[in-house]
Design a protein around this motif. Structure first.
Motif, short mmCIF file in Angstrom:
data_model
loop_
_atom_site.label_atom_id
_atom_site.label_comp_id
_atom_site.label_asym_id
_atom_site.label_seq_id
_atom_site.Cartn_x
_atom_site.Cartn_y
_atom_site.Cartn_z
N LEU A 1 -3.96 10.28 2.50
CA LEU A 1 -3.80 11.37 3.47
C LEU A 1 -2.55 12.21 3.23
CD1 LEU A 1 -4.77 9.49 6.77
CD2 LEU A 1 -6.17 11.14 5.50
N GLY A 2 -1.66 11.73 2.34
CA GLY A 2 -0.39 12.42 2.13
C GLY A 2 0.57 12.22 3.29
N PHE A 3 0.45 11.09 3.99
CA PHE A 3 1.30 10.76 5.13
C PHE A 3 2.47 9.91 4.68
CE2 PHE A 3 -1.89 10.89 8.95
CZ PHE A 3 -2.20 12.21 8.66
N ASP A 4 3.52 9.86 5.50
CA ASP A 4 4.62 8.93 5.27
C ASP A 4 4.14 7.53 5.59
OD1 ASP A 4 6.46 10.94 4.62
OD2 ASP A 4 7.04 11.22 6.72
N TYR A 5 4.64 6.56 4.84
CA TYR A 5 4.32 5.15 5.09
C TYR A 5 5.57 4.45 5.60
CZ TYR A 5 3.24 0.26 4.27
OH TYR A 5 3.05 -1.10 4.43
N CYS A 6 5.46 3.75 6.70
CA CYS A 6 6.62 3.09 7.31
C CYS A 6 6.30 1.63 7.59
CB CYS A 6 6.98 3.78 8.62
SG CYS A 6 7.18 5.56 8.45
N ASP A 7 7.17 0.76 7.10
CA ASP A 7 6.99 -0.67 7.30
C ASP A 7 8.37 -1.28 7.51
OD1 ASP A 7 6.10 -3.30 7.36
OD2 ASP A 7 5.09 -3.23 5.44
N LYS A 8 8.81 -2.12 6.61
CA LYS A 8 10.11 -2.79 6.74
C LYS A 8 11.28 -1.82 6.73
CE LYS A 8 9.74 -7.52 5.17
NZ LYS A 8 9.70 -8.22 6.42
N ASP B 1 -0.96 11.44 21.65
CA ASP B 1 -2.28 11.96 21.26
C ASP B 1 -2.44 11.87 19.75
OD1 ASP B 1 -2.90 12.63 23.88
OD2 ASP B 1 -2.06 14.64 23.70
N ASN B 2 -3.66 11.98 19.30
CA ASN B 2 -3.98 11.98 17.87
C ASN B 2 -3.48 10.73 17.14
OD1 ASN B 2 -5.39 14.45 17.75
ND2 ASN B 2 -3.43 15.52 17.92
N THR B 3 -3.57 9.57 17.84
CA THR B 3 -3.16 8.32 17.24
C THR B 3 -4.37 7.41 17.07
OG1 THR B 3 -0.99 8.47 18.29
CG2 THR B 3 -1.65 6.31 17.53
N LEU B 4 -4.47 6.80 15.91
CA LEU B 4 -5.50 5.81 15.63
C LEU B 4 -4.80 4.46 15.52
CD1 LEU B 4 -8.43 5.00 14.93
CD2 LEU B 4 -7.87 5.52 12.53
N ARG B 5 -5.10 3.55 16.45
CA ARG B 5 -4.47 2.24 16.49
C ARG B 5 -5.45 1.21 15.91
NH1 ARG B 5 -3.20 1.33 22.41
NH2 ARG B 5 -5.33 2.03 22.52
N SER C 1 -14.60 -9.89 5.91
CA SER C 1 -16.01 -9.49 6.01
C SER C 1 -16.30 -8.20 5.26
CB SER C 1 -16.40 -9.29 7.48
OG SER C 1 -16.29 -10.48 8.19
N LEU C 2 -15.41 -7.23 5.41
CA LEU C 2 -15.66 -5.89 4.87
C LEU C 2 -15.02 -5.64 3.51
CD1 LEU C 2 -14.98 -3.94 8.19
CD2 LEU C 2 -17.23 -4.41 7.16
N GLY C 3 -13.93 -6.32 3.22
CA GLY C 3 -13.16 -6.04 2.00
C GLY C 3 -12.13 -4.96 2.28
N ILE C 4 -11.08 -4.97 1.51
CA ILE C 4 -9.98 -4.02 1.70
C ILE C 4 -10.43 -2.60 1.41
CG2 ILE C 4 -7.74 -3.30 0.77
CD1 ILE C 4 -6.94 -6.26 0.82
N ASP C 5 -11.18 -2.37 0.34
CA ASP C 5 -11.63 -1.02 0.00
C ASP C 5 -12.43 -0.38 1.13
OD1 ASP C 5 -10.43 -1.25 -2.50
OD2 ASP C 5 -12.30 -1.75 -3.53
N LYS C 6 -13.36 -1.14 1.71
CA LYS C 6 -14.20 -0.62 2.79
C LYS C 6 -13.35 -0.32 4.03
CE LYS C 6 -18.20 0.41 4.58
NZ LYS C 6 -18.89 1.64 4.19
N ILE D 1 -11.08 3.66 7.83
CA ILE D 1 -9.91 4.27 8.48
C ILE D 1 -9.78 5.74 8.08
CG2 ILE D 1 -7.39 4.24 8.67
CD1 ILE D 1 -7.63 1.13 8.31
N LEU D 2 -9.95 6.03 6.80
CA LEU D 2 -9.88 7.42 6.34
C LEU D 2 -10.95 8.29 6.99
CD1 LEU D 2 -9.17 6.88 2.53
CD2 LEU D 2 -7.59 7.85 4.22
N ASP D 3 -12.18 7.77 7.07
CA ASP D 3 -13.26 8.53 7.67
C ASP D 3 -12.97 8.85 9.14
OD1 ASP D 3 -14.65 8.46 5.28
OD2 ASP D 3 -16.03 6.88 5.90
N ILE D 4 -12.48 7.86 9.86
CA ILE D 4 -12.17 8.08 11.28
C ILE D 4 -10.97 9.01 11.43
CG2 ILE D 4 -11.39 6.95 13.41
CD1 ILE D 4 -13.14 4.55 12.55
N ALA D 5 -9.95 8.81 10.63
CA ALA D 5 -8.75 9.64 10.72
C ALA D 5 -9.07 11.11 10.43
CB ALA D 5 -7.67 9.14 9.76
#
Length: 195
Positions: A26-33, A111-115, A179-184, A189-193
């Motif tokens: 998506l070209g978004f920032d990634y935030c974790d640790k 708004d516009n958040t997918l949890r 059940s779904l695999g990481i790729d799926k 998530i991309l489709d919904i986003a």
């Protein structure tokens, strides 16, 4: 399009990998640790100590704690509050994927958040962790680690957000990587986003 994606995850279920791939696509920032590091710097805290508190519930007052510590804000509370401020700033800016750190609850009103919650069968998680991150550990050792980390995340979530870690009512989407695999899961998530 969803501008903020939060990913909560069970240990070893692939939430970090999914988050990285979704952010890249998506070209978004990634935030974790790195949120911990930023929070520690912003609050002038010991970075190593702050990292040791990552997604762990606070320690309850005991005999070894000084009276000064009892009456001042505990370090774990200060780290969480600093981190919460950073997460809110990221949410206001948008275009980010945030993994862990109770971001789903902290940004619940945005708004516009997918949890998203990522989970998987414990034996699938153990096999994945052994293959990718813990090749020197036995399956039993990894299963023990999974239980410890998941329990710690549950307590952390309950303490700071008064919600139940992994309960579907706190997420928009719950996906099983076993059940779904990481790729799926990435594709869903991309489709919904994007939708």
């Amino acid at each position: 399009m969803k501008k903020i994606i939060t990913i909560s995850r069970e240990f070893g279920a692939g939430g970090g990998e999914i988050g990285t791939r979704v952010a890249d696509e998506l070209g978004f920032d990634y935030c974790d640790k790195e949120l911990i590091l930023s929070a520690a710097r912003d609050a002038n805290l010991d970075i190593e100590r702050a990292l040791s508190l990552d997604e762990k519930p606070p320690v309850i007052f005991g005999f070894t704690q000084s009276l000064f510590e009892m009456y001042s804000a505990p370090l774990d509370e200060r780290v969480f509050n600093a981190q919460k401020g950073i997460i809110r700033k990221l949410g206001e800016r948008g275009k980010c994927v945030i993994v862990g750190r109770n971001a789903n609850s902290i940004l619940a009103a945005f708004d516009n958040t997918l949890r998203v919650f990522i989970h998987a069968d414990q034996y699938w998680r153990a096999a994945r962790l052994q293959k990718e991150k813990m090749p020197d550990k036995t399956e039993k050792e990894i299963l023990d680690d999974i239980k410890i980390v998941d329990k710690r995340r549950q307590k952390y979530c309950s303490h700071y957000t008064n919600t139940e870690f992994g309960a579907s009512k706190h997420y928009d989407l719950c996906l099983s990587t076993s059940s779904l695999g990481i790729d799926k899961c990435v594709q869903i998530i991309l489709d919904i986003a994007r939708g």
